[in-house]
Design a protein around this motif. Structure first.
Motif, PDB file in Angstrom:
ATOM      1  N   ILE A   1       0.843  -1.205   0.000  1.00  0.00           N
ATOM      2  CA  ILE A   1       0.000   0.000   0.000  1.00  0.00           C
ATOM      3  C   ILE A   1       0.872   1.247   0.000  1.00  0.00           C
ATOM      4  O   ILE A   1       1.890   1.309   0.702  1.00  0.00           O
ATOM      5  CB  ILE A   1      -0.923   0.017   1.237  1.00  0.00           C
ATOM      6  N   LEU A   2       0.481   2.205  -0.838  1.00  0.00           N
ATOM      7  CA  LEU A   2       1.249   3.438  -0.945  1.00  0.00           C
ATOM      8  C   LEU A   2       0.268   4.595  -0.864  1.00  0.00           C
ATOM      9  O   LEU A   2      -0.806   4.548  -1.480  1.00  0.00           O
ATOM     10  CB  LEU A   2       1.953   3.449  -2.303  1.00  0.00           C
ATOM     11  N   VAL A   3       0.568   5.606  -0.105  1.00  0.00           N
ATOM     12  CA  VAL A   3      -0.328   6.762  -0.047  1.00  0.00           C
ATOM     13  C   VAL A   3      -0.035   7.655  -1.260  1.00  0.00           C
ATOM     14  O   VAL A   3       1.108   7.987  -1.534  1.00  0.00           O
ATOM     15  CB  VAL A   3      -0.129   7.549   1.261  1.00  0.00           C
ATOM     16  N   LEU A   4      -1.086   8.001  -1.995  1.00  0.00           N
ATOM     17  CA  LEU A   4      -0.906   8.784  -3.212  1.00  0.00           C
ATOM     18  C   LEU A   4      -0.389  10.183  -2.902  1.00  0.00           C
ATOM     19  O   LEU A   4      -0.688  10.733  -1.845  1.00  0.00           O
ATOM     20  CB  LEU A   4      -2.242   8.925  -3.946  1.00  0.00           C
ATOM     21  N   ASP A   5       0.374  10.727  -3.836  1.00  0.00           N
ATOM     22  CA  ASP A   5       0.834  12.091  -3.608  1.00  0.00           C
ATOM     23  C   ASP A   5      -0.311  13.090  -3.820  1.00  0.00           C
ATOM     24  O   ASP A   5      -1.340  12.771  -4.406  1.00  0.00           O
ATOM     25  CB  ASP A   5       2.023  12.431  -4.514  1.00  0.00           C
ATOM     26  N   GLU A   6      -0.083  14.291  -3.341  1.00  0.00           N
ATOM     27  CA  GLU A   6      -1.120  15.328  -3.327  1.00  0.00           C
ATOM     28  C   GLU A   6      -1.721  15.574  -4.726  1.00  0.00           C
ATOM     29  O   GLU A   6      -2.930  15.657  -4.899  1.00  0.00           O
ATOM     30  CB  GLU A   6      -0.503  16.627  -2.800  1.00  0.00           C
ATOM     31  N   ALA A   7      -0.836  15.655  -5.741  1.00  0.00           N
ATOM     32  CA  ALA A   7      -1.314  15.965  -7.096  1.00  0.00           C
ATOM     33  C   ALA A   7      -2.272  14.886  -7.582  1.00  0.00           C
ATOM     34  O   ALA A   7      -3.327  15.188  -8.159  1.00  0.00           O
ATOM     35  CB  ALA A   7      -0.134  16.097  -8.053  1.00  0.00           C
TER      36      ALA A   7
END
Ligand code: ADP
Ligand code: MG
Length: 579
Positions: free
Chosen positions: A4-10
């Motif tokens: 699992i990876l947290v998506l970047d803001e953009a």
């Protein structure tokens, strides 16, 4: 599946933008709503390439200070609520602080704005969500927002945009709905520099004239009803004016345009059996309730709401519609128990549709004769029409130049002359070969309104399948050079215009079968003899003969009965002659 990876803001912003901004029309909606919230009384919308090029909205509202302008495109930046409880009492269109941030995440945005108190304005440029520059600039009071290259960084969404025509119809649709909802604000809409819509600040009925045209406005009835919890105002169409889609129904709760099945059903219930299956009244209904009764925070686009007292409000809508229809005496006072009296089973006997009045002018005898001849001649040229045995009928007379009264072998028959002739033409058009076309000696020039013009280009290929030949002729008009053979010798070129307007007025074409029905019905309706036309006995006999040569003589193409019959036993029963 990986880690699992947290998506970047953009990425998060692009996903969020997708919920609010589906297509160019969503940008128009959000920006126009911001202008309304800013208190503007004049809003100008200029787009190029149906919004796929650029979208520019100019208003004369309160404008933004430099500091506010610099914050406006940040996610969840809003001047409309301070804390979450404020949502319960929100009176503005926006409050989530999402629109400008969503739009600027997926486009290049320029904001030029000035408040009354400041001497100079501010210009902010944002690209893909990032601030590029902010500078002082000379500007007039109010705000202009320009959106370029929408979806430039979301190629999938861009790919799924529809044709220019479809995207433009969505924009016209949304601007029309907003203009009807805020009739005290002036709106204008331009595409590629051409004005498509202008709706000056006015009373609602005048706004309906500007948006839907004089003909439709004339056929609208006023709705006005108030109770302890709700006030309902607006306009609905007479039963004689229906559309094939829901595109012409706009509902508002506290001036917010919303989609609501409940209100849609309530409207329909108000009409009862006056609306045939598959037809929909035109309506502009404004519902006002205490803001505490409305939860506007159920959907990102805010076009759905949760209503307290929904049942009561729906009932009131139904009542308001009923009242409006009652006042105009549209409902006949004598109700014949249709089902039992019908000699012939008619599929849609329940949806008995009341043709409200007869045409203002009385059609000439020559016109009626011509119309009857036309169907007769076309009928003779056709083969394979299944014949139902012609009953023995003796015409007794005509009532109000609408109904033919005839004696049959075992009773009495009443025929709606227009509905009957419509059925005849409907089958003739349906059976005729598509390319049966006739050249006109003098081409007919027709002028279309903006909405029609847009739809026309897409509709021409379908019309050509029926034998029309149409080409663009100058900026606003089209030249008709050939028409289907069933239209006969065209004495009245207005008929062609009427047919085309009918077809276009039903809105977007959704499927091919739909357009086929639409064209056939419209040609049939416009070719048929009119309710209100005097007929001679031989003409009436001729009509009945032609009717019984059709496949389904019992209903008109809209599903209304063409005839009702009473047999002797029923007549006897009515007069209590039965032993
Ligand atoms: P919301 O409308 O939900 O507050 P938006 O993202 O649409 O969020 O707008 C953010 C803020 O920018 C608004 O709250 C308002 O203060 C300001 N704003 C946006 N458009 C205008 C405008 N046309 N005129 C004045 N202020 C505006
Ligand atoms: Mg907003």
């Amino acid at each position: 599946m990986g880690k699992i990876l947290v998506l970047d803001e953009a990425s998060i912003n692009k996903i969020a933008a997708g919920e609010v901004i589906e297509r160019p029309a969503s940008v128009v909606k959000e920006l126009v709503e911001n202008s309304i919230d800013a208190g503007a009384d004049t809003i100008r919308i200029e787009i190029t390439k149906s919004g796929k090029g650029s979208i520019r909205i100019t208003d004369n509202g309160c404008g933004m200070s430099k500091d506010d302008a610099a914050l406006s495109y940040i996610k969840h930046a809003t001047s409309k609520i301070r804390k979450i409880e404020d949502i319960e009492n929100v009176r503005t269109m926006g409050f989530r602080g999402e629109a400008l941030s969503s739009i600027s995440a997926i486009a290049n945005v320029e904001i030029i704005t000035k408040t009354k108190d400041e001497l100079s304005g501010t210009k902010v440029i944002i690209q893909g969500g990032k601030l590029v520059s902010i500078a002082e600039i000379g500007a007039s009071d109010g705000t202009t927002i320009v959106v370029n290259d929408l979806f430039y960084n979301t190629p999938v969404r861009k790919k799924y945009l529809k044709s220019d025509t479809v995207e433009l119809t969505h924009i016209i649709d949304i601007v029309s709905r907003i203009a009807l909802g805020h009739n005290h604000i002036s709106f204008s809409l331009f595409n590629n520099g051409k004005e498509l819509l202008r709706s000056p600040a006015a009373e609602l009925h005048d706004t309906i004239i500007h948006i839907y045209g004089r003909e439709i406005a004339k056929a609208m009835l006023q709705v006005d009803l108030e109770s302890a919890i709700v006030r309902i105002t607006g306009f609905i169409s007479r039963p004689s004016l229906m559309r094939a889609s829901l595109d012409f129904q706009s509902f508002y709760i506290n001036d917010r345009n919303i989609n609501s099945r409940a209100i849609g059903f309530a409207l329909r219930d108000g009409y009862g059996t006056l609306v045939p299956r598959g037809r929909f009244p035109i309506a502009v209904l404004k519902i006002y309730v205490d803001p505490h009764e409305v939860d506007v925070n159920v959907h990102p686009t805010k076009n759905q709401v949760r209503l307290g007292h929904e049942r009561e409000i729906s009932d009131m809508v139904t009542q308001a519609v009923k009242n409006a229809l009652m006042h105009k005496d549209l409902i006949p006072d004598i109700k014949i128990p249709m089902q039992q009296s019908l000699l012939y089973e008619t599929p849609a006997a329940g949806s008995f549709h009341v043709k409200e009045t007869v045409t203002d002018f009385r059609p000439s005898a020559k016109d009626t004769e011509r119309r009857l001849r036309r169907s007769e001649r076309a009928g003779m040229e056709m083969e394979n029409i299944q014949t139902i045995e012609m009953p023995d009928v003796k015409v007794l007379g005509q009532v109000d130049s609408i109904y033919i009264i005839a004696q049959t072998k075992n009773g009495l028959m009443i025929i709606d002359q227009h509905a009957a002739h419509e059925r005849i033409f409907f089958e003739l058009v349906r059976e005729s070969k598509r390319d049966d076309s006739q050249e006109l000696i003098v081409p007919i020039n027709i002028e279309l309104d903006p909405r029609e013009k847009i739809l026309m280009k897409d509709t021409i290929p379908y019309l050509e399948e029926f034998g029309f030949r149409i080409s663009e002729f100058g900026p606003d008009s089209f030249a008709v050079t050939a028409v289907p053979i069933v239209l006969g010798r065209l004495e009245d070129p207005r008929m062609v215009h009427d047919i085309i307007s009918d077809i276009l007025s039903e809105g977007k074409i959704k499927e091919e079968t739909g357009i086929f029905e639409r064209v056939t019905k419209s040609i049939a309706c416009r070719s048929a003899i009119k309710a209100g036309a005097d007929c001679s006995s031989s003409q009436m006999e001729n009509l009945i003969k032609q009717l019984f040569m059709t496949r389904n003589p019992y209903t008109c193409p809209h599903g209304r009965p063409t005839m009702v019959s009473f047999n002797r036993q029923e007549l006897d029963k009515l007069f209590r002659r039965t032993p």
